[in-house]
Write a protein that holds these residues in place. Structure first.
Motif, short mmCIF file in Angstrom:
data_model
loop_
_atom_site.label_atom_id
_atom_site.label_comp_id
_atom_site.label_asym_id
_atom_site.label_seq_id
_atom_site.Cartn_x
_atom_site.Cartn_y
_atom_site.Cartn_z
N CYS A 170 0.53 38.52 22.88
CA CYS A 170 0.02 39.40 24.42
C CYS A 170 0.38 37.71 24.86
O CYS A 170 -0.97 36.73 24.50
CB CYS A 170 -1.04 39.66 24.13
N CYS A 222 -3.47 38.05 26.07
CA CYS A 222 -5.30 37.66 25.31
C CYS A 222 -4.54 36.87 24.10
O CYS A 222 -5.92 36.71 23.38
CB CYS A 222 -5.63 38.49 25.33
N CYS A 241 -0.03 43.70 24.79
CA CYS A 241 -1.38 44.43 24.12
C CYS A 241 -1.24 45.60 25.23
O CYS A 241 -0.55 46.34 24.29
CB CYS A 241 -1.99 43.80 23.84
N CYS A 244 -3.67 44.83 29.95
CA CYS A 244 -4.54 43.77 29.39
C CYS A 244 -5.73 42.81 30.79
O CYS A 244 -4.70 41.79 31.42
CB CYS A 244 -3.60 43.08 28.56
ZN LIG Z 1 -3.88 41.67 26.07
#
Ligand SMILES: [Zn+2]
Length: 158
Positions: free
Chosen positions: A68, A71, A123, A127
């Motif tokens: 991702c 994150c 993700c 997010c």
């Molecule tokens: Zn993420």
């Protein structure tokens, strides 16, 4: 198993190809460290010989290992081309390469699959990322400074 069709087998009837193209055979360089090909490409296609071209129809499926971009969490994403179609002429500038009556379909699968790759893998669509709090504060601060610029940007996004 390479994704190759023998033209001689196509003289009488269509050929169905079903199998997997290994990560090595697919040899797909994403140029993006957040997106990797982790599993073989699965294909199920039918090849038809037309008068002066090949018509390929079927499905391609590939599982990607992604990171991702917000994150940094790892996750997998399934890509599927359910109605993949590929038209390959025997003549002209775009003619397909034929070696010993065989046509390698790998480059075409590779190319079309690559177009499906996520540009900025997330993700999940919303997010919040690693530093949600500080990002929000930052955005608030900027908004106070230049409210008109931000509203112009918002309009552009729509
Ligand atoms: Zn993420």
């Amino acid at each position: 198993m390479p994704l190759i069709v023998n033209l001689r087998h196509l003289e009488e009837h269509n050929v169905t190809l079903c199998g997997e193209l290994s990560v090595d055979e697919l040899d797909l360089d994403t140029g993006d460290e957040m997106v990797r090909v982790a599993q073989p490409l699965r294909y199920e296609i039918e090849v038809q010989k037309l008068e002066d071209s090949l018509l390929v129809r079927g499905s391609l499926r590939l599982t990607l290992a992604c990171g991702c971009v917000r994150c940094l969490k790892s996750f997998t994403r399934e890509l599927e081309l359910k109605a993949w179609t590929c038209h390959l002429p025997f003549e002209g500038e775009d003619r397909v390469a034929v070696n010993n009556d065989c046509v390698d379909l790998t480059p075409f699968a590779r190319e079309d699959m690559l177009l499906e790759f996520p540009q900025h893998p997330l993700c999940k669509p919303d997010c919040a990322g690693l530093k949600k709090k500080s990002k929000v504060q930052k955005a608030d601060g900027l908004e106070k400074l230049k409210p008109s610029a931000w509203s112009e940007l918002d309009k552009l996004k729509l």
